[in-house]
Every structure is written in C-alpha cells, then in structure tokens.
Scaffold this motif. Structure first.
Motif, mmCIF file in Angstrom:
data_model
loop_
_atom_site.group_PDB
_atom_site.id
_atom_site.type_symbol
_atom_site.label_atom_id
_atom_site.label_comp_id
_atom_site.label_asym_id
_atom_site.label_seq_id
_atom_site.Cartn_x
_atom_site.Cartn_y
_atom_site.Cartn_z
ATOM 1 N N UNK A 257 0.828 -1.192 0.000
ATOM 2 C CA UNK A 257 0.000 0.000 0.000
ATOM 3 C C UNK A 257 0.865 1.246 0.000
ATOM 4 N N UNK A 258 1.957 1.196 0.736
ATOM 5 C CA UNK A 258 2.846 2.365 0.778
ATOM 6 C C UNK A 258 3.366 2.677 -0.618
ATOM 7 N N UNK A 259 3.660 1.626 -1.383
ATOM 8 C CA UNK A 259 4.154 1.818 -2.743
ATOM 9 C C UNK A 259 3.129 2.537 -3.600
ATOM 10 N N UNK A 260 1.910 2.005 -3.628
ATOM 11 C CA UNK A 260 0.867 2.617 -4.461
ATOM 12 C C UNK A 260 0.541 4.015 -3.964
ATOM 13 N N UNK A 261 0.560 4.198 -2.651
ATOM 14 C CA UNK A 261 0.268 5.508 -2.069
ATOM 15 C C UNK A 261 1.288 6.550 -2.539
ATOM 16 N N UNK A 262 2.559 6.173 -2.526
ATOM 17 C CA UNK A 262 3.537 7.191 -2.905
ATOM 18 C C UNK A 262 3.544 7.384 -4.424
ATOM 19 N N UNK A 263 3.108 6.372 -5.166
ATOM 20 C CA UNK A 263 2.989 6.583 -6.618
ATOM 21 C C UNK A 263 1.848 7.570 -6.925
ATOM 22 N N UNK A 264 0.749 7.432 -6.175
ATOM 23 C CA UNK A 264 -0.359 8.390 -6.350
ATOM 24 C C UNK A 264 0.145 9.808 -6.062
ATOM 25 N N UNK A 265 1.011 9.939 -5.075
ATOM 26 C CA UNK A 265 1.593 11.259 -4.777
ATOM 27 C C UNK A 265 2.283 11.854 -6.000
ATOM 28 N N UNK A 266 2.963 11.013 -6.762
ATOM 29 C CA UNK A 266 3.657 11.523 -7.960
ATOM 30 C C UNK A 266 2.653 11.971 -9.010
ATOM 31 N N UNK A 267 1.543 11.228 -9.111
ATOM 32 C CA UNK A 267 0.503 11.660 -10.058
ATOM 33 C C UNK A 267 -0.050 13.022 -9.617
ATOM 34 N N UNK A 268 -0.079 13.246 -8.305
ATOM 35 C CA UNK A 268 -0.586 14.536 -7.803
ATOM 36 C C UNK A 268 0.449 15.642 -8.061
#
Ligand SMILES: Cc1cc2nc3c(=O)[nH]c(=O)nc-3n(C[C@H](O)[C@H](O)[C@H](O)COP(=O)(O)OP(=O)(O)OC[C@H]3O[C@@H](n4cnc5c(N)ncnc54)[C@H](O)[C@@H]3O)c2cc1C
Length: 496
Positions: A278-289
């Motif tokens: 989850x941490x991985x996907x969460x920080x990837x979403x941050x990059x999309x933001x």
C-alpha cells in the motif's frame, strides 16, 4: 448530427472524455482529427524525441480507429483554419476537445474557438488531462495553492472512486472525408533527425507498460525503490501521460486497485498505507498529484513559464563573469563530461534515450544551477529539447524546485552534493557504469569521485583522469559558497 473530435494530448480511444461525449452526442458520427501544427514544430523547444513518439502514437491511434471502420484525419497547418475547413467539409455541428492549461495552449484554444464560433460551429471542451483542474481546488480563502502538501491533502479529500470510461463506438467515415486526410509523415520527413533509442508510443503500449509496472511488483515496491536510478523501480509512463496515450484516471484507478482502499469514503491522506504494498501505491499516487500540481501552478501563475515563480530571485546573478567559460561548462554538462560520474551518467542517459530518472533529474538540475552557477532556464530548455516526456508544467516545476526559485522549492541553502547523492542512490555504481563505460572498471571505492584514484589504480582501471575521463570541471565546495552568497544577497518573498 456530426461532431469533430480534435485530438491533442489525448492520443487514445479509451477513457477519453471529449471523444466519449462526442460519440454520445452524435450517436457515433465522430470525425477524429489531429492537426499537425507546423508553427509548433518550428518552436524553440521542440524535441525530435517527442515528435517521433507522437507520430508513432498517431499511427497506433489510426490503426485502432480503422479496426472500427473509422480513421484518423490528419491535417497540416494552423489549427483554427484547418478545423474550420474540415468542419465545413464534414457538415459538422461542433468541435469537441479536451482542455490543456499551458499559457500557449490556452491562447491557441481561445483563437480556435473564436474562429469556429464565428462560422456558427459550436465548440465544447472537457476536463481530461487532470483529475482536478483550474479552480476546483483552492485554499480556504479561495486562493490557488502554492504549496504541494496542502494541495495534495485537498486533492485526496476530494477524490473518490474513479471508473475510467471504455472505448466509444464510432461509425465509419464517408470516403470523401477520408480523402481529406494527409498521410502521417515520418519524423525525418518533418526535418527531424532522431538519434535516441526511444520508448514505443501508442495506447496499447501504455497499457502494457502500466500492467508491467504492477505485475512486476514495482508499484508495490515503489516507495523503497523509486529513488535508485540503477533499478527499474518507476513506471516509465511519463511520455504516455505527456501525450495522453494513457489517462491519469486509468493510472489512479490502477493504483487504487492495488491499494484496495475502501471507497467511497474520505480517507486519511497521511501515511494511511499500513503495509509495504500500500505504501508503494500511495507514494505513486503522490507523484501523479505532483504532475497535476505543476499543471495547476502554470495555469494559475503563467509568469512562471519563463520567469522565476518567486520574482524576488530575479535579482540573483548567474554565470562566472566569463561567457566563454560558462559556455564550456554548459557544453560539458550537456555532453555528460563534467567529471562528476552521477551527473555524466544521467546526462548521457538523457541524450541516448530521451528519458532520465527523477532522482538524477534533481541531481543534474541542482548541479547546473548550484555548481555551475548557470541560469535554470538554460537547463530547462535543454531538457525540453531532449526529453521524450518534456512537459511544460513538470519540467518548469522541477527546474524551479531544484533552483530554489519555485513554489514549495528546495530552499536555496539545501544544496545537493553530487558525490554524496551518488554514494547514497547508486552505491555500487551500477547506474554510473552502465552509462559511462570509461568508468566500468573503476573500483567501487572510487566510482563516485574517480579523480581521487591514485595513478596506479587509474592504470589498472584503464581510466586516466584528464585523458579517458575528465577531472571535475568545478570544485563543489567553492561553488557552493558562491551560490549561497548570491542567494543570500536577495530576499525571498512569498508569491501572492
Ligand atoms: C528538473 C526536473 C525536470 C522534470 N521534467 C519533467 C518533464 O518534462 N516531464 C515529466 O513528465 N516529468 C518531469 N519531471 C518529473 C519526473 O522526473 C518524471 O515525471 C519521472 O522521472 C518520469 O518517470 P516515470 O514515468 O517512471 O515516473 P513515476 O515515478 O512512475 O511517476 C508516475 C508519473 O507521475 C508523474 N510524476 C512523477 N514525478 C513527478 C514530479 N516530480 N513532477 C511532476 N510529475 C511527476 C509523471 O507523469 C510520471 O510518469 C522532472 C523532474 C525534475 C526534477
């Protein structure tokens, strides 16, 4: 009713907001059009890599449309004149397109709208390039955000479950319209010599790249691996997001599926992810933001396109005082011959592939500004001419962050040390050796600062400093003192 869909940064059929709306409103009678804008192709920052990627993506788009009996109508010239002409020829009632937010795109779109509407042809534009646009996210006092973290918080509070759209059903085009389209040219025919080995374009490839990112486990491991340029730890979707061969909603929905968040409900924006995946996907979403943040910043603060976001830094003095020396240093940076291996490896990767890892983008940008004392705009422009994913928002935002002149910037007193960065993010020199072959046999102990090798080690490694590989062109500590002095001399002010 017949509607023209004007493709721009949305070179795909699936989850394409304006295209789906056009198909719905015209019962599938859509004329898919792309205008090769000769003016844009002659622009200062045009990159052969992006032209090539775009043309390949147009071929894929045309092939996919043909599978439905439709076609991509390629027109060449000024978009306003060409769209009026094709709309008349097609007897179209309207032209639909997805919005773009750079100052140049906004100006062009206003002109195109006026031209079409003055001929009685309706226009409609749609949000598609981003999940939240324009004034959808504002501070509690109604101002645009200028700091990333509260922007991200507002973004996450507002987003819910996203269900990307499928491909719309389109009807075949009449033959007389098909005849109006020009063949898709090659980059060569447009006068561009492409020397880089580039990623492949097109919607199918974008979906493949996203699947590989998830299935290989790289998304799950993203927060642990994303900073190491020697590892395939990031998605490589940037050129696809740049040209819209994939949508941000498709990316976001894929990450949410990996996260398995309980939607619809507001979730905590701070490290909600409990396990690693989850941490991985969460920080990837941050990059999309981050991507959306920089598009948003350029929309609200168009002056940042060519100037310091923080105008107080207009007073910073750049250069060594000797234009010939500055030019030589800039050339060494461009060619990857600075004597700092991590910088040189990254610049050679850029020159040969049109892409660079985010960590090394930060390192080379910091080096140009803080070590070579050169204006960030020189580097920004070089990046735009080389990058396959070159994007006005992200590139400008990244450069101003590194220079310390932007929103939410790295403070000017925090200066990357290229040797320490190299030790930390490429500990065994895997990345360096891949791109700087003359350092391939340098022992680990010296790989980050090869000029410190004793002569006997140089001989054993087949790498003589000053002959096979350059000595550092500047001394980091000396340059650091100088840039700090220059920044301190001007006072930063918050931008309102
Ligand atoms: C000086 C500098 C210049 C940059 N220029 C560009 C540019 O021209 N075009 C570009 O797309 N990105 C740019 N970036 C951001 C970032 O380096 C790239 O988006 C990223 O390296 C692309 O690789 P990826 O697709 O594997 O990214 P991933 O790590 O997989 O991230 C997923 C997506 O999020 C977006 N993204 C990731 N990081 C950032 C970021 N820091 N800022 C904005 N968006 C981000 C990209 O669309 C990326 O494809 C720049 C960064 C810096 C420091």
């Amino acid at each position: 009713m017949r509607i023209i869909h004007w493709f721009r940064r949305d070179l795909r059929l699936s989850d394409n907001t304006a295209l789906s709306a056009a198909a719905r409103d015209s019962d599938g009678n859509v004329v898919p059009v792309f205008v090769l804008d000769e003016g844009l192709l002659r622009g200062r920052d045009v990159a052969p890599a992006r032209v090539q990627f775009m043309l390949e993506s147009l071929h894929v788009l045309d092939d996919t449309l043909r599978q439905q009996g439709s076609r991509l109508i390629l027109l060449r010239g000024d978009p306003a004149a060409e769209l009026v002409r094709i709309a008349r020829a097609a007897g179209a009632d309207a032209v639909y397109f997805n919005r773009d937010y750079t100052p140049a795109a906004l100006k062009r779109d206003k002109r195109v709208r006026l031209a079409l509407e003055s001929q009685g042809i309706r226009t409609a534009s749609f949000k598609d390039l981003v999940i939240f646009e324009e004034d959808e996210l504002l501070t509690s006092s109604g101002q645009p955000f200028t700091v990333f973290t509260p922007f991200k918080k507002a973004w996450l509070m507002r987003v819910g479950k996203i269900q990307p759209l499928g491909k719309p059903a389109l009807k075949p085009l009449p033959e007389d319209l098909v005849q109006r389209g020009a063949p898709i040219p090659t980059a060569n025919e447009l006068g561009f010599a492409v020397t880089q080995t580039l990623p492949r374009g097109g919607e199918l490839e974008a979906q493949r790249v996203l699947s590989r990112f998830i299935e290989s486990g790289a998304m799950a491991a993203y927060s642990k691996q994303r900073d190491y340029p020697g590892i395939e730890g990031t998605s490589r979707l940037s050129p696809h997001l740049r040209f819209g061969t994939i949508s941000p909603r498709q990316c976001y929905a894929a990450a949410v599926a990996t996260l398995d968040y309980p939607f619809p409900s507001k979730r905590s924006f701070s490290p909600a992810a409990t396990d690693e995946k989850k941490a991985g996907a969460d920080s990837w979403i941050s990059e999309l933001i981050w991507r959306e943040f920089y598009i948003y910043i350029l929309y609200h603060f168009p002056h940042a396109n060519h100037a310091n976001f923080n105008r107080a830094y207009d007073a910073v003095h750049w250069g060594s005082g000797d234009p010939a020396l500055d030019e030589a240093r800039f050339q060494a940076w461009c060619e990857g011959k600075t004597g700092y291996p991590i910088v040189d490896a990254a610049m050679r990767q850029l020159n040969q592939t049109g892409w660079m890892h985010n960590r090394t983008r930060m390192i080379v940008a910091s080096f140009l500004v803080k070590d070579l004392l050169l204006d960030w705009r020189l580097g920004e422009s070089y990046f735009m001419r080389m990058l396959v994913d070159g994007d006005p928002g992200a590139n400008n935002g990244g450069w101003q962050w590194a220079a310390g002149t932007g929103t939410d910037a790295q403070p000017y007193f925090r200066i990357f040390n290229p040797v320490l960065q190299s030790e930390r993010f490429d500990p065994q020199g895997v990345f360096i050796r891949r791109w700087v072959p003359e350092l391939a046999r340098v022992p680990d102990l010296y790989i980050h600062a090869p000029h410190t090798m004793p002569p006997t080690v140089q001989a054993q490694a087949g790498c003589r400093i000053g002959k096979d590989y350059p000595a550092p062109i500047v001394d980091h500590n000396t340059q650091k003192e100088e840039i700090l002095r220059r920044f301190k001399a001007v006072k930063s002010e918050p931008v309102r």
